[in-house]
Structures are given as C-alpha cells and as structure tokens.
Design an enzyme around this catalytic site. Structure first.
Site, PDB file in Angstrom:
ATOM      1  N   PRO A  42      -9.625 -21.611 -24.513  1.00  0.00           N
ATOM      2  CA  PRO A  42      -8.200 -21.356 -24.306  1.00  0.00           C
ATOM      3  C   PRO A  42      -8.002 -20.020 -23.586  1.00  0.00           C
ATOM      4  O   PRO A  42      -8.590 -19.014 -23.974  1.00  0.00           O
ATOM      5  CB  PRO A  42      -7.633 -21.287 -25.730  1.00  0.00           C
ATOM      6  CG  PRO A  42      -8.681 -21.890 -26.608  1.00  0.00           C
ATOM      7  CD  PRO A  42      -9.982 -21.652 -25.942  1.00  0.00           C
ATOM      8  N   TYR A  87      -4.875 -11.655 -34.119  1.00  0.00           N
ATOM      9  CA  TYR A  87      -3.571 -12.279 -34.279  1.00  0.00           C
ATOM     10  C   TYR A  87      -3.316 -12.584 -35.761  1.00  0.00           C
ATOM     11  O   TYR A  87      -4.110 -12.216 -36.619  1.00  0.00           O
ATOM     12  CB  TYR A  87      -3.460 -13.492 -33.364  1.00  0.00           C
ATOM     13  CG  TYR A  87      -3.554 -13.093 -31.899  1.00  0.00           C
ATOM     14  CD1 TYR A  87      -2.685 -12.124 -31.380  1.00  0.00           C
ATOM     15  CD2 TYR A  87      -4.516 -13.626 -31.046  1.00  0.00           C
ATOM     16  CE1 TYR A  87      -2.773 -11.718 -30.046  1.00  0.00           C
ATOM     17  CE2 TYR A  87      -4.612 -13.214 -29.718  1.00  0.00           C
ATOM     18  CZ  TYR A  87      -3.743 -12.264 -29.232  1.00  0.00           C
ATOM     19  OH  TYR A  87      -3.839 -11.847 -27.927  1.00  0.00           O
ATOM     20  N   GLY A 115     -14.547 -18.776 -20.359  1.00  0.00           N
ATOM     21  CA  GLY A 115     -13.176 -18.335 -20.164  1.00  0.00           C
ATOM     22  C   GLY A 115     -12.996 -17.769 -18.776  1.00  0.00           C
ATOM     23  O   GLY A 115     -12.762 -18.490 -17.809  1.00  0.00           O
TER      24      GLY A 115
END
Length: 364
Positions: free
Chosen positions: A23, A182, A323
């Site tokens: 992601p 997060y 990534g």
C-alpha cells in the site's frame, strides 16, 4: 526454478507469485473519494505482473485521514467512488486486489508530503486528532485527545463498516494497518499508550484493541476472504514496541484466524534510530515466520530481483512487498522474471514488447 515466482495461497486466495505491491498513499482523493488518478495509478500497477496489489491506507473515518487528500471508505459516497475504480481495474486485469484499512490517530491532520507533511491546525483546515493517550508525536504537534471507551467502540464499528464496504465492492483481501505509528500502533506501543484502563498497561491490554477489531472484522466478512495485518515489528526506541512483543501479537492473531502478517518497522517516534539499508527489516520477518509459522511478507529496501529471490528461497519470508521500488519501475516483476528465468502474466496488448533474449517471458 525461481522460488519468487512460485504460487502461494493466502487463506483461500491463490496468488501466482510471491511479489506483493505494498500500500502506498497517493494523497489524491477528493474528500475521501477516489479520483481518476486512482484508476490510472492502480490500473498501471495491475499490469505489472505482481501476485497481489494492495490499495493504499484507506481511512475508516474522516478524522482518521493523514491528510485531507487521503482515500476513505466510510459512507456510500466514498464507497461508490472506490467501487468505480475497482470495477475499471478488474475489467482489464485478473490481479487480486487488496485494501489496507487504517486510522492515523495522532499522526492525522497533516499537509500532503509535497507541501511539507507537517501537522496543520484547525485554522489551516486541520482537525482534532485522537490517540491512545494525550501524547503528541512531536512536541510542536497539537495534543491528541485520549480516546474514551465510547470512542473506542465507535472506532471498532468504523473498521467493521469499512471492511464490509471493501468486501461488497469486490476486494479479495483486507489488511488492517497497525504499523508506522498510526492509531492501532499507538495503542500497541508503551511509548504512546499510557492508559490505565483495559486498553493500557501490560502487553495483553495494549494488544486488546487490535485483536478486538480483527475479531469483529473476521466475523462480518466471508470466511474465504483474506484478512491480514501490517505491523511495525520495532519502534527502534529503547523501551518501545519490539520484536518479542511482535512475536506474541502475531501468535495471538494466528489464533484468531489471521491469514498473513506484513512486517515493517518504525514510524511511532521521532527518536527512532533505524539502520536503514537493504533487507534491514527482513530479520524481523524471519524471526516471526520461524516462531509463529504464519505466512509473512517482508518489506523495505528490497530493490533487486536476486535479493528478493534470496529472501524467499532461504525461507526468511514467504513473500516480498515492493513500495517505492515499483513506483520507480512499474514493470519490476517483468524484469525480475527475465533475470530469474521465470515467466509472468502480462496483457496480450503488451506481448510484442517481449525482448528476443527472453522469449516465453509473458503468459496470459
């Protein structure tokens, strides 16, 4: 035979090879809604030949966005916008699609990276952030609101609803984002979690929120649907989250039916000391794979075909995720297959690009 290009099955989902597209935030949404940028970006990557494409961190609520340009999946409007993208990509690609669901917590309300990336105030268009405890990421950041038990219940419902939306619009895999500092990572780490209730203190309490969210999501999506978790295996700060705790967390997730663990590190504290270099996170994946036996994805500074092949072939991890490397070279799997003597799926419209030296590289 290249081990990188051998198939693997996650849950009930067969993947043609061990290359995962990680992601990667695009900061290109319109009030949470996917835009034509996402169709172009994901459509391009869906023809890369990788085994799986995971869509960027997608916020389960507006206040869970890193920036006001983050992708979201919290209502009918955001769901329909992303559904349109999924439909367009799947029309021309058979690559399995996953989505990462997350909440930025105290790292929310920020400018996009190319505008500095720093936290912005309410007068600048920002919003009140949330966290496990009222501890900011940086001393200059606003103080986050320590979440009440009622807010925690609401958060769990938001993750469940987002997972149901993702399932309904055709995603094959769902990943819960508990890494990179997060919100779910903020509950895991003793550096950011100083609660005194059932969600703070010892390891079992700090893991509680992630495990509850995982369990509730697992119950509402079909049994065949893949559900995994991304973690930061270490905060790279003394006294913070570390590898032994990651092993215990992964073992607990395995008991709940987790299909894989995606292993990154860092992101929780500006005091982190990370020895960045090729394969710097791979040892975490190797330890967790050996001690827990769950399918593992290794990520971080994996840039060369031979490097990725060695990670899989030696059993350090079951899969590798790319990534930045695949943003730089969106045909990385094609080139890796050519180097390793394997073949790779490509659309027939592109077959005539096959170099003479590697005839037979492409397959439908």
């Amino acid at each position: 035979m290249s081990q990188l290009f051998t198939p693997i099955t996650l849950g009930a989902l067969p993947l043609p090879n061990r290359i995962i597209i990680a992601p990667m935030c695009q900061y290109s949404a319109d009030n949470g809604k996917a835009t034509p940028w996402h169709t172009i970006h994901l459509g391009n990557l869906s023809h890369s030949g990788a085994g799986l494409l995971i869509v960027e961190a997608t916020a389960v609520s507006p206040e869970g966005r890193i920036s006001d340009r983050d992708l979201g999946l919290w209502d009918e409007t955001t769901t329909q916008a992303l559904a349109d993208v999924v439909t367009a990509v799947k029309q021309y690609s058979r690559m399995p699609l996953g989505i990462q669901l997350g909440h930025a917590g105290r790292k929310a309300s920020c400018a996009v990276p190319w505008q500095g990336g720093g936290q912005i105030s309410a007068t600048e268009g920002g919003w009140q952030t949330l966290s496990a405890s009222a501890l900011p990421f940086n001393s200059q950041d606003q103080i986050p609101q320590a979440m009440s038990l009622e807010q925690i219940q609401q958060l769990k419902a938001q993750f469940v609803a987002a997972a149901q939306h993702a399932d309904g619009i055709g995603f094959d895999l769902i990943e819960l984002h508990a890494a990179h500092g997060y919100l779910l990572h903020q509950f895991l780490s003793p550096l950011s979690n100083q609660r005194t209730d059932q969600y703070g203190g010892g390891l079992a309490n700090r893991m509680r929120l992630l495990l509850e969210i995982f369990s509730e999501v697992r119950q509402v999506i079909p049994a065949h649907k893949v559900l995994g978790v991304r973690i930061s295996a270490s905060d790279w700060v003394d006294g913070g989250w570390d590898e032994p705790q990651s092993v215990e967390l992964t073992a607990a997730l395995k008991q709940l039916g987790c299909d894989y663990i995606h292993i990154s590190s860092g992101g929780l504290s500006p005091q982190q000391q990370i020895p960045i270099g090729p394969n710097y996170q791979v040892p975490f994946a190797e330890t967790i794979k050996q001690k827990v036996g769950m399918p593992t994805i290794a990520v971080g500074q994996i840039t060369e075909a031979e490097q990725a092949e060695a990670i899989v072939a030696t059993g350090q991890a079951d899969m590798v995720a790319l990534g930045r490397g695949i943003l730089y070279n969106p045909r990385w799997p094609w080139h890796a297959a050519a180097k390793l003597g394997a073949n790779v799926k490509a659309p027939p419209q592109y077959w005539r690009s096959e170099p003479q030296a590697v005839k037979g590289l492409f397959k439908e």
